[in-house]
Design an enzyme around this catalytic site. Structure first.
Site, PDB file in Angstrom:
ATOM      1  N   ASP A  72       0.733  -1.290   0.079  1.00  0.00           N
ATOM      2  CA  ASP A  72       0.032   0.041   0.047  1.00  0.00           C
ATOM      3  C   ASP A  72       0.875   1.225   0.097  1.00  0.00           C
ATOM      4  O   ASP A  72       0.283   2.311  -0.431  1.00  0.00           O
ATOM      5  CB  ASP A  72      -0.901   0.021   1.190  1.00  0.00           C
ATOM      6  CG  ASP A  72      -2.010  -0.965   1.069  1.00  0.00           C
ATOM      7  OD1 ASP A  72      -2.440  -1.195  -0.128  1.00  0.00           O
ATOM      8  OD2 ASP A  72      -2.803  -1.442   2.084  1.00  0.00           O
TER       9      ASP A  72
ATOM     10  N   TYR B 288      -9.709  -0.504   3.400  1.00  0.00           N
ATOM     11  CA  TYR B 288      -9.218  -0.371   4.697  1.00  0.00           C
ATOM     12  C   TYR B 288      -8.744   0.907   5.055  1.00  0.00           C
ATOM     13  O   TYR B 288      -8.452   1.753   4.110  1.00  0.00           O
ATOM     14  CB  TYR B 288      -7.790  -1.352   4.892  1.00  0.00           C
ATOM     15  CG  TYR B 288      -8.199  -2.602   5.496  1.00  0.00           C
ATOM     16  CD1 TYR B 288      -8.621  -2.840   6.830  1.00  0.00           C
ATOM     17  CD2 TYR B 288      -7.863  -3.844   4.721  1.00  0.00           C
ATOM     18  CE1 TYR B 288      -9.013  -4.258   7.157  1.00  0.00           C
ATOM     19  CE2 TYR B 288      -8.370  -5.087   5.214  1.00  0.00           C
ATOM     20  CZ  TYR B 288      -8.574  -5.222   6.576  1.00  0.00           C
ATOM     21  OH  TYR B 288      -9.010  -6.552   7.134  1.00  0.00           O
TER      22      TYR B 288
END
Length: 673
Positions: free
Chosen positions: A313, A397
């Site tokens: 990420d 998320y």
């Protein structure tokens, strides 16, 4: 000659004229960089700015400037550029002092691609909708392109011939019944498209199984899903009537005995620099630079449409750009100081995330206490800590990163994980241990709602800790608790001791946490001693959670060697910034920490960097749906021989106050909480 004379005589003023060589880039500097880049002959209408960030000077040059023995280092900026129509990718360095591009490296894709652009994400829905195979596959599942949203995801590396040198994303679909319907509740499973973003084509379509789309709502913001509000909670009021205890000068913060700089980067998000603690009037350095430089989310479902789910990420998505704008009373409470985050968009224009970083103090219970049976002394002090944090949303998320500085010299980093699970149909696809019989568990996912799966996965964060404990001559000792056998000198078998092993070189440093021996790593100064004649130091206490669960021969293990151990140590090099390397997207592996330690340089009495992996292995619960309560992962750094005694002895006792009581009575703040 003054330091100002050195600055002005050596380098021309830069836009905004930052006062410190490590200051975050400001809007004027981003604009100047944009103008320098766009005026070059190689810039095209379809060229986009992937990354723009400070090219930090060498540590020795910054320290020499601070010591007033050298001029201020030149302000340089790293710029990554992508031509969206051709895939042409370059990595550039721009001098703000001279207004020129001082270096350009062309990427051919063999060692990875540039991070994925938001513009590439936005184009995916139209690309797949133009392919009749995709349209037909959706229709076979009872849906259509008008009812689904597509999620473009980083591709990993699997050596497919048609992907060599091409920018690839892999696409999954979710049904969205209406604009307010959260699509994560309705995965369109058994289907995936591999897309060349530059050529705007599907290179492979994987249609492995037609599975029922889960129907139950996952709309956590719908009062009908939330249920009747709990009415018995009373307000908690946090006040500091005299204001906060910290002072802020630009990006520099002073609080209690702490001093440090708050910085921000598109890739890493929050960066803390030059953390020091004032001890008996001396400003003693501890960490030169601290950040979360990578975040890996590897999934454990081997199905034909999910085996590639391994997301970096930080390196693939640049999670700093998705930082939330925080709101007082919601994300942070108390007396808050906010810092804005200034970044460049994909056209090179500066933009500001208001209130991107939150800083506040909080009471965290007892600092120290003792009631003495012989003297009658009864003393207690309250602990408080300074919290510096930011939240970023990466797809489904949400991640909060919190750095805590405490009165006793403790440094902690805590990751908070929340948001929505990445979902699948349940049980997914057939496997040797899963059948179609009702109630049979699928071995790679949890069922969190009827027919809705949540694949098992990990969140593995890499903290880059550029240590400077009392100076740059540092080393690492691995300390284990050691049982001793009964025998001479230990006749009753009660003895135990500690085993200390000095890590001498980089290749010795791939270490795993071991809770059975309370393993910790002591970062010590090899030239400074405390009043007892022992090395000054700090100790890193890890969480003994699993490292990367994937097989050692897997593609992801090759690409993320940093995640196979809890600790690596390298000798400082300003070019070595990221645990998985500079270009993570579609990188075949062998970069990052793997490359950094290959030379097996000495790490004993050197300028060293710690790469610490931490994070949870997640077997999702029903209670994690439809929105996940916060889960936590953390590590701690504590002084160990750094001070001559408890550094919090001089913290004053709290005066009686109405905030210490219940029922309106006033009591002294002497609670043990």
């Amino acid at each position: 000659m003054t330091i100002t004379d050195l600055d002005l005589s050596t380098h021309a003023p830069t836009p905004g004229d930052p006062t410190h060589p490590l200051s975050s880039l400001n809007a004027a500097e981003f604009t100047a960089v944009r103008d320098i880049i766009t005026s070059s002959t190689s810039f095209t209408e379809t060229t986009r700015f992937v990354y723009v960030g400070l090219e930090e000077p060498h540590k020795r040059d910054v320290l020499a400037w601070q010591a007033k023995t050298a001029p201020r280092p030149e302000r340089r900026v790293r710029v990554m550029l992508l031509d969206m129509t051709t895939g042409h990718s370059t990595d550039n360095v721009v001098s703000l002092a001279t207004g020129t591009i001082v270096s350009t490296a062309v990427l051919d894709g063999s060692t990875g691609q540039l991070p994925v652009l938001i513009a590439e994400f936005d184009a995916i829905a139209d690309i797949v909708a133009e392919d009749p195979r995709w349209v037909a596959a959706l229709e076979a599942r009872g849906t259509s392109i008008t009812e689904v949203v597509v999620v473009p995801l980083s591709a990993g590396y699997y050596d497919y011939p048609e992907e060599i040198g091409r920018r690839i994303v892999r696409v999954l679909a979710f049904r969205q019944g209406y604009p307010e319907d959260h699509p994560w509740a309705h995965p369109v499973d058994g289907l995936s498209a591999y897309v060349d973003t530059a050529r705007r084509t599907i290179t492979r379509l994987i249609d492995s199984a037609v599975l029922e789309i889960p129907a139950e709502s996952g709309n956590f913001d719908d009062p009908a899903v939330q249920g009747a509000p709990l009415t018995t909670l009373k307000p908690i009021v946090i006040t500091q009537p005299e204001g906060p205890s910290f002072t802020v000068d630009g990006e520099w913060v002073s609080w209690a005995n702490w001093k440090f700089q708050v910085g921000f980067d598109t890739r890493e998000g929050l960066v803390l620099r030059q953390l020091s603690f004032t001890d008996a009037g001396e400003e003693r350095p501890i960490i030169y630079r601290a950040s979360i430089n990578e975040m890996l989310v590897p999934y454990g479902d081997p199905s034909p449409v999910r085996f590639w789910q391994n997301y970096f990420d930080t390196g693939e998505y640049l999670y700093g750009r998705f930082t939330n704008s925080l709101a007082l009373g919601c994300d942070c409470v108390g007396e808050i100081k906010y810092f804005d985050a200034v970044l460049a968009d994909e056209l090179g224009n500066p933009f500001t995330i208001k209130n991107g970083i939150c800083m506040h103090e909080e009471d965290v219970g007892t600092l120290w206490k003792h009631g003495d049976m012989f003297t009658g002394s009864n003393e207690v002090r309250r602990q408080r800590r300074l919290v510096i944090s930011f939240f970023t949303t990466v797809g489904n998320y949400d991640y909060g990163f919190y750095w805590y500085l405490s009165l006793d010299g403790t440094i902690e980093c805590e990751a908070k994980l929340t948001g929505v699970l990445f979902t699948s149909a349940y049980p997914g696809v057939a496997s040797p241990t899963a059948t179609d019989e009702p109630g049979t568990d699928y071995p790679y996912a949890s069922e969190v709602a009827p027919g809705l799966g949540a694949p098992y996965h990990q969140h593995l964060f890499s903290a880059r800790l550029d240590m400077m404990v009392d100076g740059i001559s540092n080393a690492v000792d691995e300390v284990d608790a050691q049982r001793l056998p009964m025998g001479p000198g230990n006749e009753h078998g009660n003895a135990f001791t500690k085993k200390v092993t000095r890590l001498g070189s980089e290749l010795e440093s791939g270490r795993v946490a071991d809770a059975s021996v309370a393993r910790a790593w002591h970062i010590v100064n090899t030239e400074k001693t405390n009043r007892l004649g022992r090395p000054t130091g700090y100790v890193l206490y890890p969480e003994a959670a699993p490292t990367l669960m994937a097989d050692a021969g897997s593609s992801i293990a090759t690409r993320a060697e940093f995640a196979t151990k809890h600790l690596f140590v390298s000798q400082y090099d300003p070019a070595e910034q990221y645990a998985a390397g500079d270009f993570v997207h579609q990188n075949p592996g062998g970069d990052g920490v793997t490359k950094y330690i290959a030379g097996d340089r000495s790490i004993d009495g050197e300028d060293i960097v710690l790469w610490h992996t931490f994070g949870p292995t997640h077997f999702p619960r029903i209670e994690d749906w439809p929105v996940m309560p916060v889960d936590y992962a953390r590590f701690t750094l504590k002084p160990y021989g750094f001070f001559g005694k408890n550094p919090a002895m001089n913290i004053p006792a709290n005066e009686p106050t109405e905030h210490c009581s219940t029922g309106g009575a006033v009591h002294a703040c002497a609670g043990d909480q």
